[in-house]
Design a protein around this motif. Structure first.
Motif, short mmCIF file in Angstrom:
data_model
loop_
_atom_site.label_atom_id
_atom_site.label_comp_id
_atom_site.label_asym_id
_atom_site.label_seq_id
_atom_site.Cartn_x
_atom_site.Cartn_y
_atom_site.Cartn_z
N VAL A 28 70.32 58.41 -1.44
CA VAL A 28 70.18 57.00 -1.05
C VAL A 28 71.56 56.37 -0.90
O VAL A 28 71.87 55.72 0.10
CB VAL A 28 69.31 56.22 -2.07
CG1 VAL A 28 69.27 54.74 -1.70
CG2 VAL A 28 67.90 56.81 -2.11
N ASN A 29 72.43 56.59 -1.89
CA ASN A 29 73.80 56.09 -1.80
C ASN A 29 74.71 57.03 -1.02
O ASN A 29 75.78 56.64 -0.59
CB ASN A 29 74.41 55.92 -3.19
CG ASN A 29 73.69 54.89 -4.00
OD1 ASN A 29 73.22 53.89 -3.46
ND2 ASN A 29 73.56 55.14 -5.28
N VAL A 189 62.15 57.74 -0.13
CA VAL A 189 63.13 58.62 -0.77
C VAL A 189 62.74 60.10 -0.68
O VAL A 189 63.53 60.95 -0.28
CB VAL A 189 63.31 58.21 -2.25
CG1 VAL A 189 64.29 59.14 -2.95
CG2 VAL A 189 63.80 56.77 -2.34
N ARG A 190 61.48 60.41 -1.07
CA ARG A 190 61.06 61.81 -1.06
C ARG A 190 61.00 62.33 0.38
O ARG A 190 61.46 63.42 0.70
CB ARG A 190 59.67 61.94 -1.70
CG ARG A 190 59.01 63.30 -1.58
CD ARG A 190 59.58 64.36 -2.53
NE ARG A 190 59.49 63.95 -3.92
CZ ARG A 190 58.40 64.03 -4.69
NH1 ARG A 190 57.30 64.51 -4.19
NH2 ARG A 190 58.43 63.62 -5.94
N ARG A 191 60.42 61.50 1.25
CA ARG A 191 60.22 61.93 2.63
C ARG A 191 61.52 62.28 3.34
O ARG A 191 61.65 63.35 3.92
CB ARG A 191 59.49 60.81 3.40
CG ARG A 191 59.35 61.08 4.88
CD ARG A 191 58.56 59.99 5.58
NE ARG A 191 58.50 60.26 7.01
CZ ARG A 191 57.71 61.19 7.56
NH1 ARG A 191 56.93 61.92 6.79
NH2 ARG A 191 57.71 61.39 8.86
N GLU B 14 57.40 58.21 -3.22
CA GLU B 14 57.20 59.60 -3.66
C GLU B 14 56.41 60.41 -2.65
O GLU B 14 56.09 61.58 -2.90
CB GLU B 14 56.45 59.62 -5.00
CG GLU B 14 57.25 59.08 -6.15
CD GLU B 14 56.44 59.00 -7.43
OE1 GLU B 14 55.25 59.37 -7.41
OE2 GLU B 14 56.99 58.55 -8.44
N SER B 15 56.06 59.80 -1.53
CA SER B 15 55.21 60.49 -0.56
C SER B 15 56.04 61.24 0.47
O SER B 15 56.95 60.67 1.07
CB SER B 15 54.31 59.46 0.14
OG SER B 15 53.66 60.08 1.24
N SER B 16 55.69 62.50 0.69
CA SER B 16 56.35 63.27 1.75
C SER B 16 55.91 62.80 3.12
O SER B 16 56.58 63.05 4.11
CB SER B 16 56.00 64.76 1.60
OG SER B 16 56.65 65.30 0.48
N THR B 17 54.74 62.17 3.17
CA THR B 17 54.20 61.76 4.47
C THR B 17 54.13 60.23 4.58
O THR B 17 53.31 59.71 5.33
CB THR B 17 52.81 62.36 4.70
OG1 THR B 17 51.98 62.02 3.59
CG2 THR B 17 52.86 63.87 4.82
N ALA B 18 55.00 59.53 3.85
CA ALA B 18 55.04 58.07 3.94
C ALA B 18 55.20 57.66 5.40
O ALA B 18 56.02 58.22 6.12
CB ALA B 18 56.20 57.53 3.11
N ARG B 19 54.40 56.71 5.84
CA ARG B 19 54.51 56.25 7.23
C ARG B 19 55.67 55.28 7.33
O ARG B 19 55.72 54.27 6.64
CB ARG B 19 53.22 55.56 7.65
CG ARG B 19 52.16 56.47 8.24
CD ARG B 19 51.62 57.49 7.28
NE ARG B 19 50.26 57.89 7.64
CZ ARG B 19 49.44 58.53 6.83
NH1 ARG B 19 49.83 58.86 5.62
NH2 ARG B 19 48.23 58.85 7.23
N VAL B 20 56.60 55.58 8.24
CA VAL B 20 57.77 54.73 8.45
C VAL B 20 57.66 53.99 9.77
O VAL B 20 58.00 52.82 9.87
CB VAL B 20 59.06 55.58 8.40
CG1 VAL B 20 60.27 54.73 8.72
CG2 VAL B 20 59.21 56.24 7.03
N LEU B 21 57.17 54.68 10.79
CA LEU B 21 57.07 54.07 12.12
C LEU B 21 55.62 54.02 12.58
O LEU B 21 54.86 54.97 12.38
CB LEU B 21 57.84 54.90 13.14
CG LEU B 21 59.35 54.84 13.05
CD1 LEU B 21 59.96 55.68 14.16
CD2 LEU B 21 59.82 53.40 13.16
N ALA B 22 55.26 52.92 13.23
CA ALA B 22 53.94 52.85 13.85
C ALA B 22 54.01 53.50 15.21
O ALA B 22 55.04 53.43 15.88
CB ALA B 22 53.51 51.40 13.99
N PRO B 23 52.93 54.16 15.66
CA PRO B 23 52.94 54.70 17.01
C PRO B 23 53.00 53.56 18.03
O PRO B 23 52.56 52.45 17.74
CB PRO B 23 51.62 55.45 17.11
CG PRO B 23 50.76 54.91 16.01
CD PRO B 23 51.68 54.39 14.95
N ALA B 24 53.56 53.86 19.20
CA ALA B 24 53.59 52.86 20.26
C ALA B 24 52.16 52.49 20.62
O ALA B 24 51.26 53.32 20.59
CB ALA B 24 54.30 53.43 21.49
#
Ligand SMILES: [Zn+2]
Lengths: 479, 177
Positions: A28-29, A189-191, B14-24
């Motif tokens: 992160v840093n 962070v994990r992703r 903590e999620s490996s599949t956390a959603r960061v971007l919305a699809p267009a």
């Protein structure tokens, strides 16, 4: 299925993930000027590997990184150390899945030699990833992130580098949308550590090796379609039971088809790009088996699909396959370098559950909360007092399956996954009751095309979008 | 279950599949075939209404909303001297369709109040700050080459070799804010 096993603590997993989390927070840093907490996390990572073959290398790399002097080879070792821990987490969770499904696990094959990859573009990718690690997620800016674009453009046309290209492309798009990092309110962070470490490991010569494949002949019974996508790539994986013609044990297999795409091609447009490459998508949509003759199958359970080696077979209802053939099928084995909890995707069949709202806590909780049900946020299936979270958000929008149908379902074919500390069910298909009749609804129901009114409309809009882009490309691209 | 004690926010981290971007979001592409939020700008390509061979390359910068508009052959747009031309207005409109008003406002640092601003609200909020026109020549070349790169994705062949890394990229039904 023994859902009770899915909710029991897994020995040592919490401690292991704590080490991973602490390392991930160092990114992160960034590792340019590490603080004492970062140095401690790096030392803990080295300690966790102290008994393994990487021990000496990782200890040295952690020390270098703690003084802000990590070179590419050191960062590579740290990524490998993190990967080893998550590989162990994968194995522990996979053992739980095997126990819960009662399925026979396969055995690890040796990897085939990797195709020769151009080293200079791999080196460019590695250098960009190392710059990222030094800057940290809070240090990213447009200039740094833009460094991925030429690497991705050089890699995408080469099939041997497609895996890494597609990963870097999706990762860089997220970083670009998150610039400047200094203003980030929250960090996945994990992703991002996962994507970073994975990409870095794939830049090593030999990392893109595939498990050896043997030609197989027999009957393929589709279970469901798993769609994966980011802005500029999509992949459909058809999960199926394969019954060899030689009478050997049946196996769980996957057939994949993937394509890079412009970000404005979405929904039904994605199916349109994938469809021509894989007749299995249509067969799965129509509920048909396929007969394979001499098609390559890896020990990891991946079919290397070729339409010319497959013909459409008899009707085969996926729910009949799930009820009759799924339990006896042997599981696929994850190749060593791919072991990671996010890679778990085990086909399972669930029936006889009660549906609870996502925020219900404890057995029986939420039994009377029909009013508070928000299926789009996920639901829980309760079996014998144990609850399993069902991720309805990952049902593709271009298909007939909806969160509401999952909430009203009586049987479900899904993929058992693990994420953020818990097992999760990804629904691929459900049985639900419409006008007193049981009907099956599939997430990939539109994969091969559809006569559904909404589906036809979506198909038409997607066709128009691609036609406009092709016209523009034809007129402007040659210049 | 352990998961019960984690907040949604902690689980996202903590999620490996956390959603960061919305699809267009689906939109018609004929008028504005290319829109992106990139390099600190809203930028894109607008088809000319009169000449099928001509496109305009338009952009608005985040923060000061400095704008530029010129053709792919480097002719400055006549309409973009003092204020936003129709191409830029069309670009803002299609960006709102593709990304949602809130995401466009956040990226361009437009103070358009709470919720999802409309394209008209965004444009008038930006124009109220009296942004200046900047020379578009170099910018146009860069954006146009990004557009060509974008189009080139259609030329790439599909493959049936598995891409295991796409397990990290599940679809989402929700527009990520
Ligand atoms: Zn203009």
């Amino acid at each position: 299925m023994r859902t009770d096993l899915l909710t029991e603590p897994v020995d040592g997993l919490t401690e292991l993930l704590a080490v991973v989390d602490a390392f991930d927070r160092t990114l992160v840093n960034g590792l340019l000027r590490p603080q004492p907490a970062q140095a401690a996390a790096l030392a803990d990572l080295a300690d966790a590997l102290a008994a393994g073959p990487l021990a000496a290398g990782v200890a040295g790399a952690a020390e270098k990184a703690a003084t802000g002097a990590a070179g590419e080879e050191h960062l590579m070792l740290l990524a490998a150390a993190r990967g080893a821990l998550l590989g162990a987490a994968h194995d522990a969770l996979a053992a739980v899945v095997t126990a819960a499904t009662g399925r026979t696990a396969g055995t690890h094959p040796a990897a085939a030699p990797a195709p020769a990859a151009p080293l200079n573009v791999l080196a460019a990718a590695r250098s960009w990833l190392c710059d990222l690690a030094r800057a940290g997620w809070q240090g990213i800016d447009h200039e740094l992130v833009a460094g991925a674009a030429p690497v991705v453009s050089a890699m995408l046309p080469d099939p041997a580098l497609r895996r890494l290209a597609v990963l870097l492309d999706g990762f860089a798009a997220e970083l670009a949308a998150s610039c400047p990092g200094a203003a980030l309110e929250r960090v996945p962070v994990r992703r991002w550590a996962d994507l970073w470490a994975r990409a870095l490991l794939l830049t090593q010569p030999g990392a893109l090796a595939e498990p050896p494949a043997v030609p197989v002949t027999g009957r393929l019974l589709p279970l469901g379609v798993d769609l994966q996508e980011h802005a500029t790539a999509a992949q459909a994986q058809v999960h199926a039971v394969f019954e060899p013609a030689d009478g050997g044990p049946s196996r769980l297999v996957r057939a994949s088809v993937a394509v890079p795409k412009p970000d404005t091609v979405v929904g039904a447009g994605v199916w349109q790009l994938l469809r021509p490459q894989c007749a299995l998508l249509a067969a799965a949509g129509e509920g048909r088996a396929m007969e394979l003759t001499g098609m390559a199958l890896t020990a990891a359970g991946d079919l290397h699909w070729q339409d010319e080696l497959a013909v459409a077979g008899e009707p085969a209802d996926p729910f009949a396959t799930a009820r009759v053939a799924l339990a006896a099928a042997h599981a696929a084995v994850t190749p060593p370098l791919e072991r990671h909890p996010a890679r778990l995707a085990e086909p399972v069949f669930l029936v006889g559950y009660a549906v609870r709202p996502e925020d219900a806590v404890g057995p029986g909780a939420g039994a009377d909360q029909e009013v508070g049900m928000h299926p789009e946020n996920g639901v829980r299936f309760e079996l014998a007092g144990h609850q399993l979270f069902v991720d309805t958000d990952r049902i593709p929008a271009a298909g007939p399956l909806t969160p509401a149908a999952v909430a009203a379902s009586t049987a479900c074919i899904g993929l058992l996954r693990w994420d953020a500390g818990r097992f999760v069910l990804q629904p691929l298909a459900v049985e639900t009751t419409v006008k007193k009749k049981t009907v099956a609804v599939h997430a990939g129901g539109w994969a091969g095309g559809t006569a559904d009114k909404l589906g036809v409309k979506a198909e038409k809009a997607a066709t128009e979008a691609v036609a406009v882009l092709r016209e523009r490309a034809g007129r402007l691209l040659r210049k | 279950m352990l998961s019960e004690v984690s907040s949604d926010e902690q689980r996202w981290g903590e999620s490996s599949t956390a959603r960061v971007l919305a699809p267009a979001r689906v939109r018609k592409l004929a008028k504005v075939p290319f829109v992106e939020l990139a390099d600190g700008r809203l930028q894109g390509v607008v088809s000319s209404g009169s000449d099928i061979e001509r496109v305009y390359v338009s952009s608005v910068a985040a923060g000061d909303h400095a704008f530029a508009c010129s053709t792919n052959n480097n002719r400055p747009c006549g309409g973009a001297r003092g204020s936003f031309c129709n191409h830029i207005l069309a670009l803002v409109g299609e960006a709102v369709l593709q990304y949602g008003g809130a995401r466009v406002a956040r990226y361009l640092k437009v103070d358009a109040g709470e919720g999802e601003p409309t394209a008209a609200q965004l444009s008038s909020a930006m124009r109220a700050a009296r942004p200046s026109a900047v020379p578009g020549k170099e910018l146009a070349a860069a954006v146009f080459s990004r557009f060509l790169r974008h189009l080139a994705y259609l030329e790439l062949a599909p493959s049936t070799a598995p891409l295991p890394e796409l397990h990290w990229f599940p679809p989402t039904r929700v527009a990520v804010a």
